[in-house]
Design an enzyme around this catalytic site. Structure first.
Site, mmCIF file in Angstrom:
data_model
loop_
_atom_site.group_PDB
_atom_site.id
_atom_site.type_symbol
_atom_site.label_atom_id
_atom_site.label_comp_id
_atom_site.label_asym_id
_atom_site.label_seq_id
_atom_site.Cartn_x
_atom_site.Cartn_y
_atom_site.Cartn_z
ATOM 1 N N THR A 112 -53.134 -3.055 43.794
ATOM 2 C CA THR A 112 -52.586 -2.431 44.999
ATOM 3 C C THR A 112 -51.626 -3.378 45.707
ATOM 4 O OG1 THR A 112 -53.153 -1.706 47.231
ATOM 5 C CG2 THR A 112 -54.722 -3.170 46.183
ATOM 6 N N ASP A 113 -50.651 -2.811 46.424
ATOM 7 C CA ASP A 113 -49.747 -3.656 47.213
ATOM 8 C C ASP A 113 -50.465 -4.281 48.409
ATOM 9 O OD1 ASP A 113 -50.060 -1.415 48.820
ATOM 10 O OD2 ASP A 113 -47.911 -1.040 49.082
ATOM 11 N N GLU A 114 -51.685 -3.814 48.700
ATOM 12 C CA GLU A 114 -52.409 -4.363 49.857
ATOM 13 C C GLU A 114 -52.782 -5.830 49.641
ATOM 14 O OE1 GLU A 114 -55.290 -1.735 51.665
ATOM 15 O OE2 GLU A 114 -54.258 0.020 50.898
ATOM 16 N N TYR B 101 -61.651 -4.593 51.139
ATOM 17 C CA TYR B 101 -61.081 -3.880 49.977
ATOM 18 C C TYR B 101 -59.944 -4.688 49.354
ATOM 19 C CZ TYR B 101 -57.894 -0.756 47.484
ATOM 20 O OH TYR B 101 -57.021 -0.220 46.562
ATOM 21 N N LYS C 185 -59.591 -6.563 45.634
ATOM 22 C CA LYS C 185 -58.544 -6.246 44.657
ATOM 23 C C LYS C 185 -57.723 -7.508 44.318
ATOM 24 C CE LYS C 185 -57.613 -2.693 43.171
ATOM 25 N NZ LYS C 185 -58.104 -1.981 41.952
#
Ligand code: NAD
Ligand code: TYD
Length: 339
Positions: free
Chosen positions: A125-127, A153, A157
């Site tokens: 994810t870009d998060e 979260y 990741k």
């Protein structure tokens, strides 16, 4: 080719299964999914009887199950979608995020090493890049940015991505990683922004916008994401990271207003509620690398994608009404009751 798709009963995983079976009907595809609250076997019904499709219920962090499956199926490719994926839930209860997202990835990669695969693709994810400021529209996420994380979260990741790169360097596991922006489209669980707002608007319920609603997300139509992963699997991508997304930035408030307008519902349904803890301000992808290497660009702009998505939710009410009538009610009460 013999491909394992973990988390294939969830939102992006199921869309990927449909995409992959359509594009590569000669391949064998197995889904491994624990069917958590976010997994729905009903979604996979259209392909369940197909002879090149196989479904296995199981936990990616369960070493015995995973190793037995790899031994039996001798996979060529693994695409790891399986994850706990909702930021708000990770803030309430981080433990399961660490188990599935980090240890689950480790178990899968251990099996991939033990039995040999030509590719292990980690869906990221870009998060993992943290967030960008709202007043610097010139800044975008690039693959070489340092990893940082705002929520349990995104921390889980980022850990999985680091572990995947370490398995590549240390053991030579043929890993690739993609980091996408916020997906939307059919079969998304109605706890995420877009389907939640569609469901609430249709029921004339308040639309809970966190904080000021000025946070920006870069929306990626799920089919564009599936096509990007397929290109990465077939391209020369071992040891590489690709960002997927771009050019569809919207504030949350804009998204919500678009949904209301299309459904013919009043903006008075918008209700500002307490902000998410650690709420990331802006995500925005620079897709230059995947464009240059693999020729990928998103094909669906937000106006088209949101129309298609709303139409899908209108035509498939049974799919999501079943979900929101059950356990989800308790979740909704807990998360939004005193916000
Ligand atoms: P989702 O929550 O809709 O689906 C997750 C699936 O994984 C479910 O079918 C669930 O049953 C399964 N699962 C959960 N724990 C498992 C376990 N221990 N063993 C086996 N299966 C398990 O998630 P999604 O939105 O489809 O996201 C898929 C992947 O894409 C995730 O890795 C997520 O981090 C990543 N991602 C999603 C988005 C997005 O906007 N949805 C954006 C960036 C990255
Ligand atoms: P979400 O769909 O949870 O995705 P992510 O947190 O991974 O970006 O949320 C998207 C944006 O919408 C995020 O800025 C939080 C906001 N949001 C709301 O304002 N209200 C809601 O009820 C939800 C679920 C999200």
């Amino acid at each position: 080719m013999n491909i394992l798709v973990t988390g294939g009963a969830g939102f992006i995983g199921s869309n990927f299964v449909f995409y992959y079976l359509r594009e590569h009907p000669e391949d064998q595809l197995t889904v491994l999914d624990a069917l958590t609250y976010a997994g729905n076997l009903q979604t996979l019904q259209p392909v369940m009887e197909q002879e090149n499709f196989h479904f296995v219920k199981g936990d990616v962090a369960d070493r015995e199950t995973v190793f037995a499956l790899f031994e039996e199926k001798k996979f060529d490719i693994v695409v790891n979608f399986a994850a706990e994926s909702h930021v708000d839930r990770s803030i309430e209860d981080p433990g399961v995020f660490l188990r599935t997202n980090i240890l689950g990835t480790q178990v899968l990669m251990d099996a991939a090493r033990a039995f040999g695969v030509s590719r292990f693709h980690q869906v990221g994810t870009d998060e993992v890049y943290g967030d960008l400021p709202l007043d610097r529209p010139d800044l975008f996420f690039t693959e070489d940015m340092p990893l940082t994380a705002s929520s349990p979260y995104s921390a889980s990741k980022a850990s999985a991505d680091l572990l995947a790169m370490a398995y590549h360097r240390t053991y030579g596991l043929p890993v690739s990683i993609s980091r996408c922006s916020n997906n939307y489209g059919p079969y998304q669980f109605p706890e995420k922004l877009i389907p939640l707002m569609i469901a609430n608007a249709l029921a004339d319920k308040p639309l809970p916008v966190y904080g000021t609603g000025e946070n920006v997300r870069d929306w990626l139509y799920v089919e564009d994401h599936c096509r990007a992963i397929d290109l990465i699997l077939r391209g020369d991508a071992v040891g590489r990271v690709y960002n997927i997304g771009g050019h569809n930035e919207k504030t949350n408030l804009d998204v919500v207003k678009t949904i209301l307008k299309q459904l013919g519902k009043p903006e008075s349904l918008i209700t500002f509620v307490g902000d998410r803890k650690g709420h990331d301000l802006r995500y925005a992808i620079d897709p230059a690398k995947i464009h240059a290497d693999l020729g990928w660009l998103p094909q669906t702009d937000f106006d088209t994608g949101i129309r298609q998505t709303i139409d899908w939710y209108l035509e498939n009410k049974e799919w999501w009404e079943t979900i929101i009538s059950g356990e989800y009610q308790q979740y909704y009460e807990k998360m939004y009751g005193n916000r």
